[in-house]
Enzyme design. Structure first.
Site, PDB file in Angstrom:
ATOM      1  N   ASP A  36       0.634  -1.072   0.025  1.00  0.00           N
ATOM      2  CA  ASP A  36       0.082  -0.041  -0.094  1.00  0.00           C
ATOM      3  C   ASP A  36       0.802   1.343   0.036  1.00  0.00           C
ATOM      4  O   ASP A  36       0.624   2.150  -0.520  1.00  0.00           O
ATOM      5  CB  ASP A  36      -0.987   0.090   1.259  1.00  0.00           C
ATOM      6  N   GLN A  37       1.910   1.536   0.922  1.00  0.00           N
ATOM      7  CA  GLN A  37       2.801   2.388   0.931  1.00  0.00           C
ATOM      8  C   GLN A  37       3.538   2.772  -0.553  1.00  0.00           C
ATOM      9  O   GLN A  37       3.518   3.837  -0.682  1.00  0.00           O
ATOM     10  CB  GLN A  37       3.801   1.956   1.995  1.00  0.00           C
ATOM     11  N   PHE A  39       2.168   1.972  -3.296  1.00  0.00           N
ATOM     12  CA  PHE A  39       1.356   2.375  -4.182  1.00  0.00           C
ATOM     13  C   PHE A  39       1.137   3.700  -4.128  1.00  0.00           C
ATOM     14  O   PHE A  39       0.951   4.742  -4.859  1.00  0.00           O
ATOM     15  CB  PHE A  39       0.228   1.721  -3.927  1.00  0.00           C
ATOM     16  N   LEU A  86     -35.061  -9.220 -15.957  1.00  0.00           N
ATOM     17  CA  LEU A  86     -35.230 -10.675 -16.238  1.00  0.00           C
ATOM     18  C   LEU A  86     -36.653 -11.342 -15.585  1.00  0.00           C
ATOM     19  O   LEU A  86     -36.972 -10.640 -14.536  1.00  0.00           O
ATOM     20  CB  LEU A  86     -34.222 -11.712 -15.318  1.00  0.00           C
ATOM     21  N   GLU A 116     -24.976 -18.236 -13.818  1.00  0.00           N
ATOM     22  CA  GLU A 116     -23.932 -17.231 -13.182  1.00  0.00           C
ATOM     23  C   GLU A 116     -24.859 -16.821 -11.741  1.00  0.00           C
ATOM     24  O   GLU A 116     -26.018 -17.061 -11.645  1.00  0.00           O
ATOM     25  CB  GLU A 116     -24.057 -15.909 -14.003  1.00  0.00           C
ATOM     26  N   LYS A 118     -26.516 -14.233  -9.393  1.00  0.00           N
ATOM     27  CA  LYS A 118     -27.363 -12.936  -9.729  1.00  0.00           C
ATOM     28  C   LYS A 118     -27.052 -12.015  -8.442  1.00  0.00           C
ATOM     29  O   LYS A 118     -27.260 -12.166  -7.141  1.00  0.00           O
ATOM     30  CB  LYS A 118     -29.023 -13.065  -9.356  1.00  0.00           C
ATOM     31  N   ASP A 120     -26.837  -8.823  -6.118  1.00  0.00           N
ATOM     32  CA  ASP A 120     -27.775  -7.965  -5.525  1.00  0.00           C
ATOM     33  C   ASP A 120     -27.271  -6.523  -5.432  1.00  0.00           C
ATOM     34  O   ASP A 120     -26.994  -6.244  -4.098  1.00  0.00           O
ATOM     35  CB  ASP A 120     -28.449  -8.628  -4.405  1.00  0.00           C
ATOM     36  N   TYR A 229     -22.420  -9.013 -18.882  1.00  0.00           N
ATOM     37  CA  TYR A 229     -22.891  -9.082 -20.112  1.00  0.00           C
ATOM     38  C   TYR A 229     -22.261  -8.014 -21.136  1.00  0.00           C
ATOM     39  O   TYR A 229     -22.001  -7.068 -20.882  1.00  0.00           O
ATOM     40  CB  TYR A 229     -24.555  -8.353 -19.902  1.00  0.00           C
ATOM     41  N   LYS A 315     -34.682 -17.224  -8.059  1.00  0.00           N
ATOM     42  CA  LYS A 315     -34.496 -16.245  -6.795  1.00  0.00           C
ATOM     43  C   LYS A 315     -34.626 -17.412  -5.575  1.00  0.00           C
ATOM     44  O   LYS A 315     -35.202 -18.123  -5.396  1.00  0.00           O
ATOM     45  CB  LYS A 315     -35.589 -15.206  -6.831  1.00  0.00           C
ATOM     46  N   CYS A 409     -38.225   3.028  32.949  1.00  0.00           N
ATOM     47  CA  CYS A 409     -36.822   2.842  32.105  1.00  0.00           C
ATOM     48  C   CYS A 409     -35.958   1.948  32.557  1.00  0.00           C
ATOM     49  O   CYS A 409     -35.754   1.874  34.044  1.00  0.00           O
ATOM     50  CB  CYS A 409     -35.888   4.266  32.256  1.00  0.00           C
ATOM     51  N   CYS A 412     -32.877   3.497  34.396  1.00  0.00           N
ATOM     52  CA  CYS A 412     -32.643   4.489  35.440  1.00  0.00           C
ATOM     53  C   CYS A 412     -33.947   4.544  36.136  1.00  0.00           C
ATOM     54  O   CYS A 412     -34.042   5.356  37.312  1.00  0.00           O
ATOM     55  CB  CYS A 412     -32.479   5.948  35.198  1.00  0.00           C
ATOM     56  N   CYS A 427     -37.691   7.728  27.824  1.00  0.00           N
ATOM     57  CA  CYS A 427     -37.172   7.889  29.141  1.00  0.00           C
ATOM     58  C   CYS A 427     -37.013   9.252  29.075  1.00  0.00           C
ATOM     59  O   CYS A 427     -36.186   9.944  28.340  1.00  0.00           O
ATOM     60  CB  CYS A 427     -36.042   7.334  29.566  1.00  0.00           C
ATOM     61  N   CYS A 433     -29.922   9.734  32.798  1.00  0.00           N
ATOM     62  CA  CYS A 433     -30.092   8.405  32.534  1.00  0.00           C
ATOM     63  C   CYS A 433     -28.724   7.843  31.671  1.00  0.00           C
ATOM     64  O   CYS A 433     -28.399   8.489  30.523  1.00  0.00           O
ATOM     65  CB  CYS A 433     -31.206   8.183  31.505  1.00  0.00           C
TER      66      CYS A 433
HETATM   67  S1  IVH Z   1     -28.101 -10.348 -17.066  1.00  0.00           S
HETATM   68  C1  IVH Z   1     -31.073  -9.118 -20.559  1.00  0.00           C
HETATM   69  N1  IVH Z   1     -26.725 -11.299 -15.215  1.00  0.00           N
HETATM   70  O1  IVH Z   1     -30.669  -8.565 -12.340  1.00  0.00           O
HETATM   71  C2  IVH Z   1     -30.338  -9.729 -19.406  1.00  0.00           C
HETATM   72  N2  IVH Z   1     -28.466  -9.695 -14.643  1.00  0.00           N
HETATM   73  O2  IVH Z   1     -33.791  -8.429 -13.297  1.00  0.00           O
HETATM   74  C3  IVH Z   1     -29.749  -8.535 -18.696  1.00  0.00           C
HETATM   75  N3  IVH Z   1     -28.226  -9.092 -12.246  1.00  0.00           N
HETATM   76  O3  IVH Z   1     -31.254  -5.724 -13.853  1.00  0.00           O
HETATM   77  C4  IVH Z   1     -29.320  -8.899 -17.377  1.00  0.00           C
HETATM   78  N4  IVH Z   1     -26.869 -10.495 -11.598  1.00  0.00           N
HETATM   79  O4  IVH Z   1     -29.378  -5.657 -12.525  1.00  0.00           O
HETATM   80  C5  IVH Z   1     -27.840 -10.562 -15.747  1.00  0.00           C
HETATM   81  N5  IVH Z   1     -25.424 -12.381 -13.623  1.00  0.00           N
HETATM   82  C6  IVH Z   1     -26.444 -11.524 -14.072  1.00  0.00           C
HETATM   83  C7  IVH Z   1     -27.126 -10.616 -13.199  1.00  0.00           C
HETATM   84  C8  IVH Z   1     -28.142  -9.839 -13.543  1.00  0.00           C
HETATM   85  C9  IVH Z   1     -27.410  -9.195 -11.318  1.00  0.00           C
HETATM   86  C10 IVH Z   1     -29.465  -7.952 -12.239  1.00  0.00           C
HETATM   87  C11 IVH Z   1     -29.418  -6.954 -13.140  1.00  0.00           C
HETATM   88  C12 IVH Z   1     -31.002  -6.844 -13.918  1.00  0.00           C
HETATM   89  C13 IVH Z   1     -31.520  -7.620 -13.031  1.00  0.00           C
HETATM   90  C14 IVH Z   1     -32.630  -8.472 -13.771  1.00  0.00           C
END
Ligand code: IVH
Length: 671
Positions: A36-37, A39, A86, A116, A118, A120, A229, A315, A409, A412, A427, A433
């Site tokens: 780090d240093q 860098f 999706l 893949e 998903k 969040d 993507y 999901k 409380c 106290c 309280c 308190c």
């Molecule tokens: S593909 C046309 N791949 O999930 C396909 N989306 O409801 C485009 N997301 O808006 C999306 N992981 O924000 C894709 N491995 C992944 C994802 C992913 C999370 C999210 C993305 C998208 C929502 C789909």
């Protein structure tokens, strides 16, 4: 050009290249080759050189990752390719049905599926031209999104200049911006200490961060990103998986977990594996995305009105467990608000042992008719804090005691009170308190208040128990000897005393925030400070006067009056004043430079080259004008920088409000 200048510009280019490379090794590959240093050292060298060569400015320089306060309100841009979502599925059956529909759509042709994670977070679309990031746009409504390029440039996992080679001249790559769990937890701890509202989950935190108007805030939040993507007219391969592997070679962060499979059994195996394993990932995931791999087959399957037929999201179920409620305990916060907490038999949930859950307030307890010994359902979805979502009445013990909210409380013993229109019990013993006293001190020393950072909650607790501090004013009375009880900590004691002394320079608006008046947050404190200019004017302001300040409502105004009505608080303010804290705006903040803008209501919009927005606000005030937030018929003019928002522009034109450029404005107030 002299020899040194030439060397220096060469050196700038070389340093940029090296730093991009180290950044990639650290944030994408997780394999740093320097410390780090070292860098930081290279980064400082580059910063110095760039400062001397403004002509060599490059928005994609590694130095731009730290951000600045010059930031646009986000410009809306149209996506070249719409950002679709999706369709979601929740069961094995749904997955089988989707697989069958693909099979049918392709008339029995062989196909592969890319599985893949998903992620969040919030989706982002990045454009690269000749290997350089040119634009980053949020999903928005799928057709238009916000241009958040300046903010995205601060995210280390996103390459500004691609370290690899072989990429097309121009392409888009989409992915997810995320706040890692560890960062999220730390951020919420800080927010809790500063009594700021907590983020419910890392997704909200990431999204709030990315919408910040100050890129330095974004830079400090350590966001991460995964890409999933690739789009463009000249992609390297005919398969989605292969395209992402190419993108990985160019320098993008692509999930390690991605797999290409053929059968529905393999898909289900992938789902079941990650349903457990995802708990070990540093970022939040809420499902699995399945994509038909071949781009040709994707085109042939096409889209419904909302989403592709060639992809689907499975999901994960929000995890829910049933466990026994053992006891309800109560926590007292800095403001005296009492929060009930369910203490339960420990249960495994979403990878952690859960034994406590908040019960919010008395009404929440009533709504479930909670009894001690009840079996309760606890859920933990995207939220970090587990929630009670139901009670299994059938399992209620025959003799069970209904939960009764406490009357006194727990700390106290003072009888609790409930204010009009509020759900919480309080309280009222604010002066005696202990958790309230300690909470107020912790608030006072917080980074955004007096910023006495060498003092943490444990130390506050210790000094409180030792009787050294009973209120915030006592801080300014303690000396090295007192702190250093047993004589072993002279150095840290001296450091603390220095930090306390240093805090006397903290500007008035932060002192107002530090007082910890109920409902008065950072922004309101600033508004109050700017309006009243000194503590006496603020202390003596009446209800009407207070509500005249833009952004101050009745509840806050009443709270301010009741705070200063209290003799104890006034005494503390007087002591603080005596110690030399800033109890008025500084001269440079108040000095009226001229009255050239007297009577003018001015809206600020866009990005500026010479001053920050805050500086323009101040300049307007110093010249007798008033800065207002939105355009109306009463607006005198708009001070417009670059990239003024299109909706504002339209409104201004419609109302015939004049638009004044930055340079014109500076001329207006010139001496
Ligand atoms: S593909 C046309 N791949 O999930 C396909 N989306 O409801 C485009 N997301 O808006 C999306 N992981 O924000 C894709 N491995 C992944 C994802 C992913 C999370 C999210 C993305 C998208 C929502 C789909």
């Amino acid at each position: 050009m002299s020899a040194t200048l030439f060397d220096e510009s060469e050196r700038i280019l070389q340093l940029r290249k090296e730093l991009h490379e180290h950044n990639y090794r650290y944030y994408v590959l997780n394999q740093p080759t320097i410390g780090d240093q070292e860098f930081d050292f290279l980064m400082h060298e580059l910063q110095d050189l760039e400062a001397r060569h403004p002509d060599m400015f490059d928005a994609n320089s590694p130095t731009q990752r730290v951000g600045s306060d010059l930031n646009p309100e986000f410009r809306q841009v149209e996506h070249r390719y719409p950002m679709l979502s999706l369709s979601n599925t929740y069961s094995e059956q749904d997955v089988r049905e989707w697989y069958e529909s693909v099979n049918k759509g392709l008339a029995g042709e062989d196909f592969e599926v890319c599985c893949e994670m998903k992620y969040d977070g919030l989706s982002i679309s990045l454009t690269y031209v000749d290997g350089r990031l040119t634009q980053a746009v949020t999903r928005g409504d799928g057709v238009h999104g916000d241009d958040v390029t300046a903010n995205v440039r601060t995210i280390r996992a996103i390459p500004l200049v691609l370290p690899g080679e072989g990429y097309p001249h121009e392409f888009e790559i989409r992915g997810e911006i995320l706040m890692p769990w560890a960062v999220f937890e730390r951020l919420n701890k800080e927010r809790e200490a500063a009594e700021e509202p907590l983020f419910a989950n890392p997704r909200n935190a990431a999204s709030g961060t990315l919408k910040s108007l100050d890129t330095r805030v974004v830079a400090s939040r350590q966001l991460d990103a995964y890409l999933y993507y690739l789009l463009g007219s000249e992609l390297p391969a005919e398969g989605h998986y292969e395209n992402l592997e190419a993108a990985r070679r160019w320098g993008f962060k692509i999930s390690e977990g991605m797999r290409k499979v053929k059968t529905v059994e393999e898909i289900l195996e992938f789902i079941n594996y990650w349903d457990v394993e995802r708990k070990n990932l540093p970022v939040a995931t809420d499902g699995i995305v399945l994509k038909v791999n071949s781009l040709r087959q994707q085109r042939s399957l096409g889209y419904t009105a909302k989403s592709p037929r060639w992809a689907i999201a499975y999901k994960f179920k929000a995890e829910r467990e049933c466990t026994r409620l053992l006891e309800v305990t109560y926590q007292v916060g800095r403001t005296g608000a009492v929060t009930p907490v369910a203490n339960m038999e420990p249960v495994q949930l979403a990878g952690t042992t859960v034994k406590r859950a908040t019960l919010n307030n008395e009404d929440f307890i009533r709504s479930f008719d909670l009894h001690i010994g009840d079996y309760v359902y606890v859920e933990k979805g995207g939220e970090i804090i587990p929630k009670i979502v139901g009670v299994d009445i059938d399992q209620r013990p025959i003799i069970a005691q209904q939960v009764q909210f406490i009357k006194r409380c727990p700390e106290c013993g003072t009888p609790l009170v409930r204010y009009d229109g509020e759900a919480a019990w309080y309280c009222p013993n604010d002066a005696g308190c202990p958790p309230q006293i300690k909470g107020r001190i912790e608030h006072f020393i917080a980074r955004k208040a007096m910023n006495i950072d060498s003092l943490g909650p444990e130390t506050v607790d210790e000094y409180f128990r030792r009787g050294l501090i009973k209120n915030v004013a006592d801080l300014y009375d303690i000396d090295v000897q007192q702190i250093n009880g047993d004589g072993s900590r002279t150095k840290s004691a001296q450091k603390l005393v220095n930090a306390i002394q240093e805090s006397k320079k903290v500007p008035f608006e932060r002192v107002v925030f530090a007082l910890g008046i109920r409902f008065v947050g950072e922004t309101s404190a600033r508004l109050l400070a700017r309006h009243f200019k000194n503590i006496d004017a603020l202390m003596n302001a009446g209800l009407v006067e207070l509500q005249e300040v833009e952004g101050i409502g009745e509840v806050m105004a009443k709270s301010i009056i009741s705070y200063f009505h209290d003799e104890k608080n006034r005494a503390i303010v007087e002591r603080l004043r005596g110690y030399g804290l800033q109890m008025a705006l500084s001269e440079s903040q108040t000095a009226a430079a001229s009255d050239r803008l007297a009577g003018k209501s001015i809206v600020i919009s866009g990005v500026f080259a010479h001053h920050s927005r805050d500086e323009y606000k101040l300049l307007i005030e110093q010249h007798g004008g008033k800065n207002v937030g939105s355009i109306s018929g009463k607006t005198s003019f708009i001070l417009a920088g670059e990239n003024m928002g299109p909706s504002k522009l339209e409104k201004a034109q419609k109302l015939g409000v004049a638009i004044v450029s930055e340079d014109e404005f500076l001329k207006m107030i010139e001496n």
